[in-house]
Design an enzyme around this catalytic site. Structure first.
Site, short mmCIF file in Angstrom:
data_model
loop_
_atom_site.label_atom_id
_atom_site.label_comp_id
_atom_site.label_asym_id
_atom_site.label_seq_id
_atom_site.Cartn_x
_atom_site.Cartn_y
_atom_site.Cartn_z
N ASP A 7 0.86 -1.19 0.00
CA ASP A 7 0.00 0.00 0.00
C ASP A 7 0.89 1.24 0.00
O ASP A 7 2.08 1.16 0.34
CB ASP A 7 -0.93 0.03 1.23
CG ASP A 7 -1.88 1.23 1.19
OD1 ASP A 7 -2.41 1.53 0.11
OD2 ASP A 7 -2.08 1.87 2.24
N SER A 8 0.29 2.36 -0.35
CA SER A 8 1.02 3.63 -0.29
C SER A 8 1.41 3.95 1.16
O SER A 8 2.32 4.74 1.38
CB SER A 8 0.16 4.76 -0.84
OG SER A 8 -1.01 4.86 -0.05
N CYS A 70 -4.18 -1.44 -2.28
CA CYS A 70 -4.28 -0.01 -2.52
C CYS A 70 -5.17 0.17 -3.75
O CYS A 70 -4.79 -0.25 -4.85
CB CYS A 70 -2.89 0.56 -2.78
SG CYS A 70 -2.88 2.32 -3.19
N GLU A 162 -2.60 9.14 7.80
CA GLU A 162 -1.14 8.94 7.83
C GLU A 162 -0.48 9.80 8.92
O GLU A 162 0.48 9.39 9.54
CB GLU A 162 -0.52 9.27 6.47
CG GLU A 162 -0.84 8.26 5.37
CD GLU A 162 -0.07 6.95 5.50
OE1 GLU A 162 1.12 6.97 5.82
OE2 GLU A 162 -0.70 5.89 5.31
N CYS A 194 -11.06 2.69 -0.63
CA CYS A 194 -9.68 3.01 -0.28
C CYS A 194 -9.38 2.22 0.98
O CYS A 194 -10.20 2.22 1.92
CB CYS A 194 -9.54 4.51 0.00
SG CYS A 194 -7.96 4.95 0.76
N HIS A 196 -7.48 2.70 3.35
CA HIS A 196 -7.36 3.47 4.59
C HIS A 196 -8.72 3.65 5.27
O HIS A 196 -8.79 3.83 6.49
CB HIS A 196 -6.80 4.88 4.32
CG HIS A 196 -5.31 4.94 4.11
ND1 HIS A 196 -4.70 4.42 3.01
CD2 HIS A 196 -4.33 5.48 4.88
CE1 HIS A 196 -3.39 4.65 3.09
NE2 HIS A 196 -3.14 5.29 4.22
N1 DGL Z 1 -4.95 2.96 0.67
C1 DGL Z 1 -4.84 3.61 -0.62
C2 DGL Z 1 -6.05 3.23 -1.47
O1 DGL Z 1 -6.65 2.20 -1.20
C3 DGL Z 1 -4.54 5.02 -0.34
C4 DGL Z 1 -4.29 5.89 -1.44
C5 DGL Z 1 -3.44 7.09 -1.23
O2 DGL Z 1 -2.28 6.94 -0.87
O3 DGL Z 1 -3.96 8.17 -1.52
O4 DGL Z 1 -6.42 3.90 -2.38
#
Ligand code: DGL
Length: 270
Positions: A7-8, A70, A162, A194, A196
């Protein structure tokens, strides 16, 4: 044997948590690109570069199969990776399809023509990059007809999570839900598009009301991974350890991860 989860940043931990409970014997290597989160405001080429860099690091850690936990990378980079980049002996799976299969009441790999489904009005909450890719609507159109999707780009929510600022994240979620319900007053279902956002699931549910069914990905992805590994046992890879890698500050990322998962998580530098 190890499976990679990418993931990011911290959001993929919601998928990691569900997978580690569903498949406790499978070592997992997690990669959070925290130094470059959020991805949701980046363009598709940039997301492709960053995602492929991370996935190569996961190959090096003994993973042959990587889950892009992600949605933004799944929406902006996955198809290009699968068509033009992926080595023959490796696999990368995204997080969209299991969710859409659940929503459209389909079994894994059911490729029959699109048909009418029970839900007709769906709210999609996702990052700006995921919303503008229209990847969700494209995947849905392969499986269902007559579903009205209203998408809300939830700017700022990933940054707030974050940064560990959950009060700001909650305020932003409420304002994005209210913007969505001005466009679609009566959604029957809501997709947290998402990884998150499950960290704020209760806030989404409260703001939407108990009558709205909220779909999130973690358990759906864990189930579909379990099914995939049963059918492709060779894709378990050679790695043997559970590892958490980050491009960010390992101490800070470990503390946030520990706060979210409510158990000690130790990240090391990627
Ligand atoms: N968890 C990522 C997703 O599912 C986050 C994206 C981001 O870094 O903006 O899209």
């Amino acid at each position: 044997m190890a499976v990679g989860i990418f993931d990011s940043g911290l959001g993929g931990l919601t998928v990691y948590d569900a997978v580690s409970k569903r498949l406790p014997d499978v070592p997992l290597v997690y990669f959070g690109d925290n130094a470059h989160a959020p991805y949701g405001v980046r363009d598709a080429d940039d997301i492709f570069e960053k995602t492929t860099f991370a996935v190569e690091r996961l190959w090096d850690a003994g993973c042959d199969l990587v889950i892009l936990a992600c949605n933004t990378a799944s929406a902006a980079a996955l198809r290009r990776m699968q068509e033009r980049w992926l080595p023959e002996d490796k696999r990368v799976l995204g997080v969209f399809v299991p969710l859409i299969e659940a929503m459209t009441e389909r079994e894994w790999g059911d490729n029959s023509p699109p048909r009418e489904v029970a839900v007709k009005h769906v709210a999609l909450f996702a990052t700006p990059a995921t919303v503008s890719s229209r990847a969700f609507q494209r995947e849905l159109a392969f499986r269902a007809i007559g579903v009205d999707v209203e998408a809300q780009a939830c700017g700022g929510v990933v940054d707030a999570i974050e940064d560990g600022d959950l009060i700001l994240a909650e305020a932003l979620v409420r304002s994005h839900v209210s913007a969505l319900t001005r466009k679609m007053p009566e959604p029957e279902a809501a997709i947290l598009g998402c990884t998150h956002y499950p960290l704020m699931q209760q806030t989404f549910q409260d703001a939407l009301g108990a009558h709205v069914k909220v779909y999130s990905q973690a358990n759906l992805v864990a189930d579909s991974l379990s099914d995939y590994l049963e059918r492709h046992p060779k894709m378990r890879g050679s790695g043997t350890e559970n590892i958490f890698l980050t491009t960010g500050d390992p101490g800070q990322v470990s503390d946030r991860a520990t706060q979210f998962l409510r158990r000690r998580i130790e990240f090391t530098a990627a």
